[in-house]
Write an enzyme that holds these catalytic residues in place. Structure first.
Site, PDB file in Angstrom:
ATOM      1  N   LEU A   1      -3.289   4.538  -4.225  1.00 57.41           N
ATOM      2  CA  LEU A   1      -3.561   5.145  -2.916  1.00 57.41           C
ATOM      3  C   LEU A   1      -4.631   6.226  -3.018  1.00 57.41           C
ATOM      4  O   LEU A   1      -5.432   6.405  -2.101  1.00 57.41           O
ATOM      5  CB  LEU A   1      -2.277   5.649  -2.262  1.00 57.41           C
ATOM      6  CG  LEU A   1      -1.632   4.528  -1.429  1.00 57.41           C
ATOM      7  CD1 LEU A   1      -0.901   3.521  -2.277  1.00 57.41           C
ATOM      8  CD2 LEU A   1      -0.773   5.070  -0.317  1.00 57.41           C
TER       9      LEU A   1
ATOM     10  N   VAL B   1       1.933   3.796 -10.576  1.00 60.17           N
ATOM     11  CA  VAL B   1       0.771   2.934 -10.302  1.00 60.17           C
ATOM     12  C   VAL B   1       0.335   3.096  -8.844  1.00 60.17           C
ATOM     13  O   VAL B   1      -0.858   3.221  -8.529  1.00 60.17           O
ATOM     14  CB  VAL B   1       1.085   1.450 -10.626  1.00 60.17           C
ATOM     15  CG1 VAL B   1      -0.097   0.560 -10.277  1.00 60.17           C
ATOM     16  CG2 VAL B   1       1.454   1.286 -12.101  1.00 60.17           C
ATOM     17  N   CYS B   2       1.319   3.115  -7.949  1.00 55.53           N
ATOM     18  CA  CYS B   2       1.008   3.249  -6.512  1.00 55.53           C
ATOM     19  C   CYS B   2       0.268   4.557  -6.236  1.00 55.53           C
ATOM     20  O   CYS B   2      -0.648   4.600  -5.406  1.00 55.53           O
ATOM     21  CB  CYS B   2       2.287   3.207  -5.681  1.00 55.53           C
ATOM     22  SG  CYS B   2       3.184   1.653  -5.836  1.00 55.53           S
ATOM     23  N   THR B   3       0.658   5.632  -6.926  1.00 53.78           N
ATOM     24  CA  THR B   3      -0.010   6.922  -6.722  1.00 53.78           C
ATOM     25  C   THR B   3      -1.494   6.800  -7.051  1.00 53.78           C
ATOM     26  O   THR B   3      -2.365   7.271  -6.299  1.00 53.78           O
ATOM     27  CB  THR B   3       0.662   8.001  -7.611  1.00 53.78           C
ATOM     28  OG1 THR B   3       2.042   8.093  -7.235  1.00 53.78           O
ATOM     29  CG2 THR B   3      -0.004   9.345  -7.455  1.00 53.78           C
TER      30      THR B   3
END
Ligand code: BEZ
Length: 218
Positions: free
Chosen positions: A49, A44-46
């Protein structure tokens, strides 16, 4: 106690992918978005960002600098950037804070409620920052706070929409209705008398005695 709207955003110095940053100096006379993610090299973070990389020109248009943060070291942020580009097609050209000692995470209350209050009682998962967003104005005051859970990626278009509203309503005596977007009608605030509303906005529509709408002022 957690930070609230109108609190001064705590100042700090930190290591980032763009070198050392002194936060208030880095903000300068403009606006800023400080946003945290839980962990590098996670799915999810990928996507988040990368999404911010794609939207960076939109933030810049509004005079807003963006800066990310997690408890991962700066070297890890640098390595992760390739994966973010591969997965999303966007570069991360904005700075990322490496908050290894949790200094900024604690200052901004970005850690989830965990197993214990001391760092000894907390597991590595407890020490991952949640998905927080702080919008900070040129006066260094907090204008918006958002916290999302680990499993839910944020909609950063919503942050842009909110910034459009915050910037507009800081200049004019108006508020924005639900789901408002740039260019749509706005609400005249209660502090403005009917007479003053005509003087200021030329025209308004009385939907209810306490709900008066007018064109978005320029
Ligand atoms: C993710 O970004 O996918 C993620 C981050 C931390 C915990 C779980 C998932």
């Amino acid at each position: 106690m957690s930070l609230r709207i109108n609190d001064i955003a705590p100042d700090f110095t930190a290591e980032t992918t763009h070198g050392p940053v002194s936060f208030h100096d880095w903000i300068g006379d403009g606006w800023a978005v400080l946003f945290s993610h839980p962990k590098n090299f996670t799915p999810v973070c990928t996507t988040e960002l990368g999404a911010m990389g794609g939207l960076q020109p939109e933030f810049e248009k509004r005079g807003v600098k963006i800066i990310g943060i997690s408890v991962d070291p700066v070297e890890s942020h640098e390595k992760w950037k390739n994966d973010i580009r591969t997965a999303t097609g966007f570069n991360v050209d904005y700075p990322l804070i490496g908050d290894k000692d949790l200094k900024v995470a604690k200052l901004y209350d970005m850690l989830p409620a965990g197993a214990g209050e001391s760092s000894e009682g907390r597991t590595p998962a407890d020490n991952a920052t949640v998905r927080s967003v702080f919008v900070i104005g040129p006066d260094k005051k907090i204008k918006l706070v958002l916290t999302y859970p680990m499993t839910t990626g944020r909609n950063f278009e919503e942050i842009l929409r909110a910034i459009d509203s915050i910037q507009l309503t800081s200049k004019h005596q108006v508020a924005t209705p639900a789901n408002w977007k740039q260019g749509e009608d706005v609400i005249i605030t209660a502090a403005v008398s009917n007479e003053d509303a005509i003087a200021r906005f030329g025209y308004y529509d009385t939907v209810l005695p306490y709900l008066r709408k007018t064109k978005q002022p320029g």
